[in-house]
Design a protein around this motif. Sequence first.
Motif, PDB file in Angstrom:
ATOM      1  N   ASN A 266     -43.349   2.609 -68.902  1.00 27.87           N
ATOM      2  CA  ASN A 266     -42.038   2.993 -68.391  1.00 27.87           C
ATOM      3  C   ASN A 266     -41.330   3.967 -69.338  1.00 27.87           C
ATOM      4  O   ASN A 266     -40.555   4.823 -68.922  1.00 27.87           O
ATOM      5  CB  ASN A 266     -41.214   1.713 -68.203  1.00 27.87           C
TER       6      ASN A 266
ATOM      7  N   HIS B 114     -38.352   7.939 -63.315  1.00 29.80           N
ATOM      8  CA  HIS B 114     -37.743   6.747 -62.716  1.00 29.80           C
ATOM      9  C   HIS B 114     -36.229   6.685 -62.965  1.00 29.80           C
ATOM     10  O   HIS B 114     -35.506   6.090 -62.193  1.00 29.80           O
ATOM     11  CB  HIS B 114     -38.429   5.467 -63.222  1.00 29.80           C
TER      12      HIS B 114
ATOM     13  N   HIS C 153     -32.353   4.115 -61.703  1.00 24.95           N
ATOM     14  CA  HIS C 153     -31.050   3.940 -62.369  1.00 24.95           C
ATOM     15  C   HIS C 153     -29.996   4.921 -61.831  1.00 24.95           C
ATOM     16  O   HIS C 153     -29.093   5.324 -62.552  1.00 24.95           O
ATOM     17  CB  HIS C 153     -31.193   4.161 -63.876  1.00 24.95           C
TER      18      HIS C 153
ATOM     19  N   ASP D 183     -34.888  -2.300 -64.985  1.00 33.09           N
ATOM     20  CA  ASP D 183     -36.195  -2.089 -65.629  1.00 33.09           C
ATOM     21  C   ASP D 183     -37.024  -3.377 -65.625  1.00 33.09           C
ATOM     22  O   ASP D 183     -38.217  -3.347 -65.306  1.00 33.09           O
ATOM     23  CB  ASP D 183     -36.011  -1.589 -67.068  1.00 33.09           C
TER      24      ASP D 183
HETATM   25 FE   LIG Z   1     -35.511   2.501 -67.097  1.00 33.08          FE
END
Ligand SMILES: [Fe+2]
Length: 388
Positions: free
Chosen positions: A174, A180, A185, A308
Amino acid sequence: MLTREENEMLTRVGAGTPGGELLRRYWHPVGVASELTVENPTQIVRILGETLVLFRDKKGRIGLLDDRCAHRGASLCYGRVEERGIACPYHGWLYDTKGNCLETPAEPAESKFHLTVKQRSYPIRQLVGLYWAYLGPQPAPLIANFDVWFRKDGRRKIFIQPQLDCNWFQAMENSVDPAHLQILHQETAGRGRAIQNTTRGLTDDVEKFDFYEVPYGIMKRRTYKNGMVDEHPVIFPSILRQGNVGQIRVPMDDTHTKVFFVRFFPSEDGAIVENDEPPLEHIQPYKNPPDALHPYTKFRMDAVQAQDHMAWETQGPIADRTRERLTSSDRGVIMLREVMMREMKKVQRGLDPIGVIRDPAQNLMIDTHLMESIAQSVEDRAPRAVNE
Ligand SMILES: [Fe+2]
Ligand code: FES
């Protein structure tokens, strides 16, 4: 997409596995110094598939031993500490912080049996309010001179994240997956901006992503269309630097990870802070019930770290990389896997992996140029040996 064998190689952390041997070449935090007190002198530590006891004897020395007593296996975590070490709760075998057995009380007074007993023990150092352990072959390397740990012109705070119930490498992938942020987010990254299209989120703000290797890991760089540039390095193998925070992921075993955040707050006027004693905050669980796994728990989705944790845990206790569909935006993930594979093979050939530093003269501060000012002298922040 990986083969089953490659996926195993990337994710297993036990002793003797390629990943476990690589991880054993670095220091990892195992506990918070302020939590190991005279009143609570023992703590269980799960790290790299091992169950250990962290303890403080009545002389203030810190030890990290195999929790399983060499006699018949009772937990030393329930032992009684005294000046000389920790005595097993069952029959009182007494161990010092190096794992030497000093006494076996139920044996005849003249018995020398205890001299034949050695409990597995690991070195511990104290740095930024944490106890750090090294589980690899001796001699132990140095703890890298990362600016978040060693800068003197400010204070630190420690945050303990809720336990992450999945493999550590999902969190690391990640960290090299910048796409992402603009989607997962989007509400927090947008800071209240109206989102026109929730599928694309803020994706169209970004001009490009770049990744490049640095001596201590991988840098990811986001260039925005408005000219802003954002860089977050991965300090190989298990730390993400994000702003002034070092996010440390400690593999407990193949499917559980302990996450420490160390945040640095620079002094406004650059003043040097002596005796920085970082305060501690335990973050509340992100899911309810807190000890269940997807799909038998529900994550809150109103905070970045919760989002996350949701993404990482719902990939599975160990993500099945034989069924994924990687694309161009996953090239940072591909690079991290290649670096991990390359470095594991180096360890198998008897070489040090990247970021392992042995010569103090080479332990120059890793200044990622992400904070405003830098204090050059780091000597006073050197890790303190507490059991060696
Ligand atoms: Fe993140
Ligand atoms: S099991 Fe520890 S002393 Fe017997």
